[in-house]
Design an enzyme around this catalytic site. Structure first.
Site, PDB file in Angstrom:
ATOM      1  N   ASP A 187      -5.388   4.221  -5.132  1.00  0.00           N
ATOM      2  CA  ASP A 187      -5.758   2.906  -5.670  1.00  0.00           C
ATOM      3  C   ASP A 187      -7.024   2.960  -6.520  1.00  0.00           C
ATOM      4  OD1 ASP A 187      -3.648   2.032  -4.042  1.00  0.00           O
ATOM      5  OD2 ASP A 187      -4.982   1.503  -2.399  1.00  0.00           O
ATOM      6  N   GLU A 224       1.408  -6.501  -7.584  1.00  0.00           N
ATOM      7  CA  GLU A 224       0.108  -6.380  -6.923  1.00  0.00           C
ATOM      8  C   GLU A 224      -0.857  -5.594  -7.806  1.00  0.00           C
ATOM      9  OE1 GLU A 224       1.036  -4.376  -3.265  1.00  0.00           O
ATOM     10  OE2 GLU A 224       1.732  -2.567  -4.274  1.00  0.00           O
TER      11      GLU A 224
END
Length: 573
Positions: A68, A244
């Site tokens: 991420d 997302e």
């Protein structure tokens, strides 16, 4: 002879207590392992088969469990952060001047007041941090979701990332994956993933992207300003899942929203939308996705997969680059190194950004920005490719690459010129609790890790050694313990919470012993040496399946740990 009276004995009590305390402390110290040397060596064929040429560097730029990624820029300084889940300290932060050569400058969440993961699952804790520099107030922001300690969405800030960050400010909205955007008029916005409105969920994985106006003076979203700007994904009639990881950018007067879509697995991708206003309406690009690896044969060589969850930055010379997560499965298609930080150049010469070679099988090498010299592994810069890492543990502060899980390192370790000493906790590695284990990320499919240890267990409850750890219910423990007057070396495999003894051997302890784990893809071996020359395997070759994300579940990669416990429960036959 002097007569011994009660008064005399009473007078001697403080001395006797002091002596007994000293003996107890000495015994306790003897039961603490002393680690004097750790060596990690990576040996993946992708790097030996593809040596770097002039003007090239390797991607991933951060190998092992660094998922991420988010990146920002202030002048010529670039800063990158990653998710850390229940790893402690939280949110590793890296600095570069050129996007090629990186140094870890610490962790954003480096003290207990910022991080509350003591009771969190291994894949709870810190999700999807976003780092942004705001030039209008000369402040860096790191915003994230802390799924632990009742915190939720939060932001910390600083004017110098190398000098520490503020305590968390809790944010008043639901959902995950928040990211900030600072418009060129100084106004701030916040985008994030959320559930659809109550009663409007159409299918499993249906999510929305929401935007709020953000009050920089109060560090809070402005109540009543929230708006859904993406419902479901690029085309809701196709039932897209898990939109997302949103990031908002501005280029040539227009606003670009980039998100992950498809879930962080085999259907993962990156998509982009455009609008004339930060609050929409947003129109998806016609060429979405702009990054994915989902369309290629599963058995392709040197596979990179699960690519997505990206962030963009303008690099040297005005060229854009994107950082994103992806995985490199091993020979059995298992994901032991976890989700890593990759980088690709981005072509933004047209209306929409497109990752260069992000829609073909991703290669190990990319071209460096013009005028940059590759110094990875030199002058304090982190290495990549095949590399070795050695630590004698004599530094006052451990290398930033060493971490705890649910526990700050300083609570159970001490270092000196002798090495690293671990004070064992009365819990095992199989507990979903803080343990006395110092971890290093597995960064290659094929590697060898060797540690030198001085240790004399005092009872069957004492054990110290090395672990390979995916989570508390999936791990290997390779350590030294005791039964009666004999010492043993043990290998235990824990698969979905069920522990079995994979091997054991009676041991004659000398001054030091070396413990080693070797992986060649899915094949792991654990061995030891009492003379520093000859290594003997315990338990033979075992499968690394339990160290894989796709077997154990969750979001983390495998960790190699230096471990001690005073609550050993491995039964010696």
């Amino acid at each position: 002879m002097k007569k011994v009276t009660v008064k005399t004995i009473a007078g001697m009590l403080p001395l006797m207590i002091s002596i007994l305390s000293g003996i107890a402390a000495f015994s306790q110290k003897k039961a603490q392992p002393l680690f004097t040397r750790f060596t990690y060596e990576g040996n993946d064929h992708i790097y030996t088969d593809n040596p770097l040429q002039e003007g090239e560097f390797y991607s991933p730029v951060l190998q092992g469990c660094y998922p991420d990624p988010s990146i920002t820029r202030k002048g010529n300084d670039y800063y990158l952060v990653n998710s850390s889940f229940s790893m402690v300290p939280g949110v590793p932060i890296f600095h570069s001047k050129d996007l090629v050569n990186w140094k870890q400058i610490g962790h954003v969440l480096d003290r207990p007041s910022q991080l509350k993961v003591e009771k969190a699952g291994i894949s709870a804790g810190i999700y999807a941090p976003d780092i942004k520099y705001n030039p209008y107030n000369n402040t860096f922001y790191m915003i994230t979701t802390q799924i632990a300690g009742g915190i939720g969405n939060m932001v910390v800030k600083t004017q110098d990332p190398s000098k520490g960050w503020s305590d968390p400010i809790k944010l008043k909205f639901d959902g995950i994956d928040p990211a900030l955007f600072f418009d060129d008029n100084g106004k701030a916005y916040l985008v994030h993933n959320d559930a659809p409105p109550a009663g409007k969920t159409l299918y499993n994985g249906h999510r929305v992207i929401k935007i709020w106006e953000y009050d920089l003076a109060r560090d809070q979203v402005i109540e009543g300003t929230d708006k859904i700007i993406v419902d479901g994904g690029v085309d809701i009639t196709q039932k897209p899942i898990w939109i997302e990881g949103p990031h908002l950018y501005k280029k040539n007067g227009r606003y670009y929203l980039m998100c992950a879509e498809g879930g962080t697995g085999g259907w993962h991708s990156e998509v982009v939308f455009v609008s004339d206003h930060p609050k929409g309406p947003f129109t998806p690009a016609g060429n979405n996705p702009i990054l994915t690896q989902r369309h290629f044969p599963k058995d392709r060589a040197n596979k990179v997969d699960w690519a997505g969850h990206a962030d963009l930055v303008e690099g040297p010379g005005g060229k854009y680059y994107g950082v994103f997560l992806a995985v490199r499965p091993n020979d059995k298609n298992r994901v032991n190194t976890g989700r890593e930080t990759f980088m690709l150049p981005v072509d933004w010469s047209g209306e929409f950004p497109v990752f260069e070679n992000g829609l073909v099988p991703i290669k190990a090498k990319i071209k460096m920005p013009a005028g940059v010299k590759n110094q990875t592994g030199q002058n304090g810069f982190l290495p990549n490719g095949n590399f070795s890492f050695t630590d004698n543990f004599t530094a006052a502060r451990p290398d930033f690459r060493w971490i705890g899980v649910r526990e700050f390192r300083e609570n159970f370790i001490s270092t000196s010129q002798q090495g690293l000493r671990i004070n064992p906790y009365p819990v095992t590695i199989k507990a979903a609790a803080p343990t006395s284990t110092l971890f290093y990320r597995q960064q290659h499919a094929s590697f060898q890790a060797t540690v030198t240890i001085r240790y004399t267990p005092q009872s069957e409850k004492d054990l110290a050694g090395i672990v390979c750890y995916q989570k508390e219910t999936f791990n290997y423990v390779f350590g030294i313990s005791k039964k009666g007057n004999d010492h043993y070396i043990l290998l235990e495999r824990t698969d979905n919470g069920k522990s079995t003894l994979a091997g054991s051997e009676k041991l004659t302890l000398g001054d030091t012993i070396q413990l080693r784990v070797t992986a060649r893809g899915d094949a792991y071996t654990f061995s030891y040496s009492t003379d520093g020359q000859q290594f003997k395997s315990v338990g033979g070759t075992v499968s690394g399946d339990i160290l894989s994300t796709d077997v154990a579940g969750g979001f983390t990669g495998a960790l190699i740990g230096l471990y001690a416990t005073s609550a050993n429960d491995i039964m010696i036959p």
